[in-house]
Design a protein around this motif. Structure first.
Motif, short mmCIF file in Angstrom:
data_model
loop_
_atom_site.label_atom_id
_atom_site.label_comp_id
_atom_site.label_asym_id
_atom_site.label_seq_id
_atom_site.Cartn_x
_atom_site.Cartn_y
_atom_site.Cartn_z
N UNK A 259 30.76 -26.23 -80.25
CA UNK A 259 31.84 -27.19 -80.01
C UNK A 259 31.30 -28.61 -80.11
N UNK A 260 32.18 -29.57 -80.41
CA UNK A 260 31.82 -30.98 -80.43
C UNK A 260 32.71 -31.73 -79.44
N UNK A 261 32.07 -32.50 -78.55
CA UNK A 261 32.80 -33.33 -77.59
C UNK A 261 32.36 -34.77 -77.80
N UNK A 262 33.34 -35.67 -77.98
CA UNK A 262 33.05 -37.08 -78.20
C UNK A 262 33.77 -37.95 -77.19
N UNK A 263 33.16 -39.10 -76.88
CA UNK A 263 33.82 -40.18 -76.13
C UNK A 263 34.44 -39.67 -74.83
N UNK A 264 33.60 -39.10 -73.99
CA UNK A 264 34.09 -38.50 -72.75
C UNK A 264 33.10 -38.74 -71.62
#
Length: 288
Positions: A259-264
């Protein structure tokens, strides 16, 4: 679509503080005028429904299951007897994680659609409740609601794949207890995108809104210690901003990968009560 009552969400660790790593909040007025459905209800939601037994058994032989008349773990029983097509779920003890369908019930004896691979015994805890299984929700676009897709209660073998959510809470499976213990087993959330994680209300109707998420949730139930949620795959999703992946409460045997998680503020939240979680090869970009 079905509207759900406001149910308190289990404790979550996705703070909504507007930190420098997060994208700006969207204008509330424009979100309301653009909404195509009520911003205070899920866009796609199941509803588990009640059952008639959550407790031990006396015996299991082939397709025959004899229920114990002892104390029930759930006193809010909706049905006097199991209805054809209901699910029989082994929650704990020998044979845990298996389910079968009801053909009929006569007295304390339930006839099943097929025998168990591993037969339950007197150590097993069995729930008889409604059945919702093998749903495939693929390629849908959601915006402006509390939760794009939620599996509310019973959810067996669902696939939630390649959907998008903007200001719509995200995607979750949620084992629950109302009218029966309702497990969530063998569900997959694959290749979904959260484009905008902000919202008017949180994915579980929280005010002020919390971040969107992709989650497996199993609230703790008094007097019951076994997992509500089993065998979940969360793979290849892309969370662009203000959102996270969560494993909450009574959950076991989960794979979170690629998974990719950005700007969090938080990328992946795994509560201490979760067991058997494999979290690997996930990419965090601009995440605290």
């Amino acid at each position: 679509e079905s509207q759900q009552p406001s149910v308190p969400c289990p404790s979550r660790a996705c703070p909504s503080v507007a930190a420098s790593r997060r994208l700006p909040m969207f204008p509330i007025a424009s979100a309301v005028t653009a909404a195509r459905c009520s911003p205070t209800s899920p866009r796609t939601s199941s509803d588990g429904g009640g059952g008639n037994h959550t407790g031990h058994i006396v015996s299991a032989d082939g397709v025959k299951l004899v229920l114990s008349d002892g104390p029930q773990l759930v006193t809010d029983i909706w049905y006097k007897e199991a209805k054809p097509g209901m699910g029989v779920y082994i929650l704990d003890g020998r044979g845990a994680g298996q389910w079968r369908r009801v053909i009929s019930q006569e007295g304390r004896t339930v006839t099943l659609d097929r025998p168990w691979l591993v037969a339950p015994d007197q150590t097993s805890i069995v729930s008889i409740s409604t059945f919702q299984g093998n749903y495939i929700l693929v390629g849908n676009d959601y915006s402006d609601s509390t939760c794009a897709i939620q599996m509310f209660g019973i959810s067996i073998g669902h696939v939630i794949a390649h959907n998008t959510a903007a200001r719509a809470g995200g995607f979750h499976v949620w084992g629950l207890c109302y009218g029966s213990i309702q497990p969530s087993w063998y569900c997959q959330m694959i290749g979904n995108e959260i484009l905008e994680g902000n919202g008017i209300q949180g994915s579980c109707n929280e005010i002020p809104a919390k971040d969107s998420h992709i989650a497996a949730m199993g609230p703790k139930i008094a007097g019951y210690d076994s997992p509500l949620v089993r065998c979940v795959v969360i793979r290849g999703n892309h969370l662009h901003n203000n959102s996270c992946i969560e494993l909450i409460g009574s959950v076991t045997d989960v794979v979170v990968e690629h998974n990719t998680v950005e700007n969090a503020d938080i990328g992946i939240n795994v509560e201490a009560s979760v067991t058997g979680a494999v979290v690997r090869e996930n990419k965090m970009i601009n995440v605290d």
